[in-house]
Structure formats: structure tokens, C-alpha cells
Scaffold this active site. Structure first.
Site, mmCIF file in Angstrom:
data_model
loop_
_atom_site.group_PDB
_atom_site.id
_atom_site.type_symbol
_atom_site.label_atom_id
_atom_site.label_comp_id
_atom_site.label_asym_id
_atom_site.label_seq_id
_atom_site.Cartn_x
_atom_site.Cartn_y
_atom_site.Cartn_z
ATOM 1 C CB SER A 145 -0.864 0.016 1.265
ATOM 2 O OG SER A 145 -1.471 1.286 1.430
ATOM 3 C CE1 TYR A 162 -4.352 -1.831 5.208
ATOM 4 C CE2 TYR A 162 -3.365 0.239 4.499
ATOM 5 C CZ TYR A 162 -3.950 -0.976 4.199
ATOM 6 O OH TYR A 162 -4.129 -1.341 2.883
#
Ligand code: ADP
Length: 254
Positions: A142, A155
Site C-alpha cells: 500500500s 495498517y
């Protein structure tokens, strides 16, 4: 046909970018193992692939466990006899919130699926991938793995680990297996709403994100699938250890 007669696994393929990947890989000639924690979702994706004339088999498995990854690889080998591409794509998100408000247990879940998942996937899949003359292992990381925004710490940490794992695996398994990663900006999948679950103005926050992307929109699942297809294909035969941002230009912006 960029994946003609290739055998591919995609994890997290019951939804979002994994489902888009299963459809695209099959369209490009691959035979696909559709793996997901959610059996019904995996079967729905496999059915979609078959509906378009492709070949797919569904398997329900938890990628945060070694046995789950071994089941996925075994399914590929028993169904197709070989494995050329493993896309470790399954991921989980936490609602964006300050460190003090994040669930401590969920930190472990994020690391378990987003970072340990691809590591276990490599452990299970590399022996089979190494037997093929040209093979590829792909990780979904990501943009949050190398850039930060407030309230996304757990995250971000899990995706940062996924990016460094990409480099580490690429040097360990060269020259037999290329290992690369795709790094999406926020993508229009169900996960986007998970991130936003604790925001007051979900649609306004998402609109703000869209406006911040130089190309004027967030990623679509198909954008990520196309990048993974490139990395899986022979077009990327001299590329290993990289993380490819698929971000509409946001990481170039000062
Ligand atoms: P995105 O496509 O943006 O990553 P989605 O939430 O649409 O987000 O898709 C993620 C997929 O990953 C879901 O289908 C979900 O069931 C799957 N998934 C989540 N955790 C696991 C896990 N532990 N093992 C296998 N699949 C998982």
C-alpha cells in the site's frame, strides 16, 4: 494473452482487487486458484471467471496461517499440477483512529494478514514456484507502507513490513522467482469504507482524498489488477524487488 497456460493463485480474490485480478488473469489465459477466507465470495469469483470462459477453482483458506497457505498451494498443484504465479493479495484494514483508540488485538490481526500472510505464502509457494522456469510472487502492499497520514498507524506498519518483505524475498529467491509488490492508493473497494468507519463525514473524506490525487480519482480494482498482471507477466522479466505505486501520481506530489 500475457499469461497463456500459466497457473496462478490469487488470495483475497473474493472481493475488490483480487476479484478483478482473477478476472483479468483468466482473460489473459491463466488458470486461477481463487482463495479467500470467505468461501461464498471465493466461489462467486470463480463462477464469474467461468462465466467468461475462464478456468478457476475456489478455495476457502486463512492466509494468516501456514496451513491455510499450504491448502491453497496444494489446491493449485492438485488441480493444475504446477504453479507459476502467487499473488499474496488478501488484506485487512482497521478504521482510521488515533493510536490510543486502536484495538491492540487488531494490530496483531493486521500484521498477521498483511505482513505474515505473504511471508507464509512464500513459505508455502516457493518450492513449487522454483520448479518453474519463469515464476513470479506478488504482494499487495500500500502507499501507506511508505507514506503516512495520521490515524493509520497499525495498517501503515503492516504494509511497511510487506514492502520490506518484498525486497527481502526478492534477493533470497533470485534468480528463480521474481518478487514484487503493488502499492495502491486508496482504492474503490469495500475496504475503503472500513478505513472510514470512524469518520464523521465518510463521503466528504473520500471526496477530499479523490481531490488530492493528481489524476483526479482514487484507484479502481482493475488498476491494481493491471499492475499485478504486468508484474506477473514476462514483460517484467528483469524486474524484481520493486514496489510499484499505483496511485494516480500522489507519491510524486510534494
Ligand atoms: P481490497 O480489494 O481493497 O484489498 P476487500 O476488502 O475488497 O479489499 O478484499 C479483501 C479480501 O481479502 C476479502 O475478500 C477478504 O475476505 C479477504 N481476506 C481478509 N482476510 C483474509 C484472510 N485472513 N485469509 C484470506 N482472505 C482474507
Amino acid at each position: 494473452m500475457r499469461l497463456a497456460n500459466k497457473f496462478a493463485v490469487i488470495t483475497g480474490a473474493g472481493s475488490g482487487m483480487g476479484r478483478a485480478g482473477a478476472l483479468l488473469f483468466a482473460q489473459e489465459g491463466a488458470h486461477v486458484v481463487v482463495a479467500d477466507l470467505d468461501q461464498k465470495a471465493a466461489e462467486a469469483t470463480a463462477e464469474l471467471v467461468r462465466g467468461k470462459g475462464g478456468e478457476a477453482v475456489a478455495v476457502a483458506a486463512d492466509v494468516s496461517t501456514l496451513s491455510g497457505n499450504e491448502l491453497i498451494v496444494r489446491t493449485a498443484l492438485e488441480t493444475f499440477g504446477a504453479l507459476d504465479v502467487f499473488w499474496a493479495n488478501a488484506g485487512v484494514a482497521a478504521p482510521m483512529s488515533p493510536v490510543a483508540e486502536q484495538s491492540i488485538d487488531f494490530f496483531d490481526t493486521l500484521m498477521g494478514v498483511n505482513a505474515k500472510g505473504p511471508w507464509l505464502g512464500a513459505r508455502a509457494a516457493m518450492p513449487a514456484l522454483r520448479e518453474r522456469p519463469v515464476s513470479s510472487f506478488i504482494i499487495t502492499s500500500s502507499l501507506s507502507g511508505f507514506r503516512a497520514r495520521p490515524n493509520n498507524s497499525a495498517y501503515s506498519a503492516s504494509k511497511g513490513a510487506a514492502i520490506q518483505l518484498t525486497r527481502a524475498l526478492s534477493v533470497e529467491f533470485a534468480p528463480e522467482v521474481r518478487v514484487n509488490s503493488v502499492a495502491p492508493v486508496s482504492t474503490e473497494t469495500p475496504m475503503l469504507r472500513t478505513f472510514m468507519a470512524k469518520q464523521d463525514d465518510i463521503e466528504g473524506t473520500i471526496a477530499g482524498q479523490r481531490a488530492g490525487v493528481p489524476l483526479g480519482r482514487l484507484a479502481l480494482p482493475e488498476d491494481i489488477a493491471k499492475a499485478a498482471l504486468f508484474l506477473a507477466s514476462d514483460d517484467a522479466e528483469f524486474i524484481t524487488g520493486v514496489t510499484l505505486p499505483v496511485d494516480g501520481g500522489i507519491s510524486a506530489r510534494s
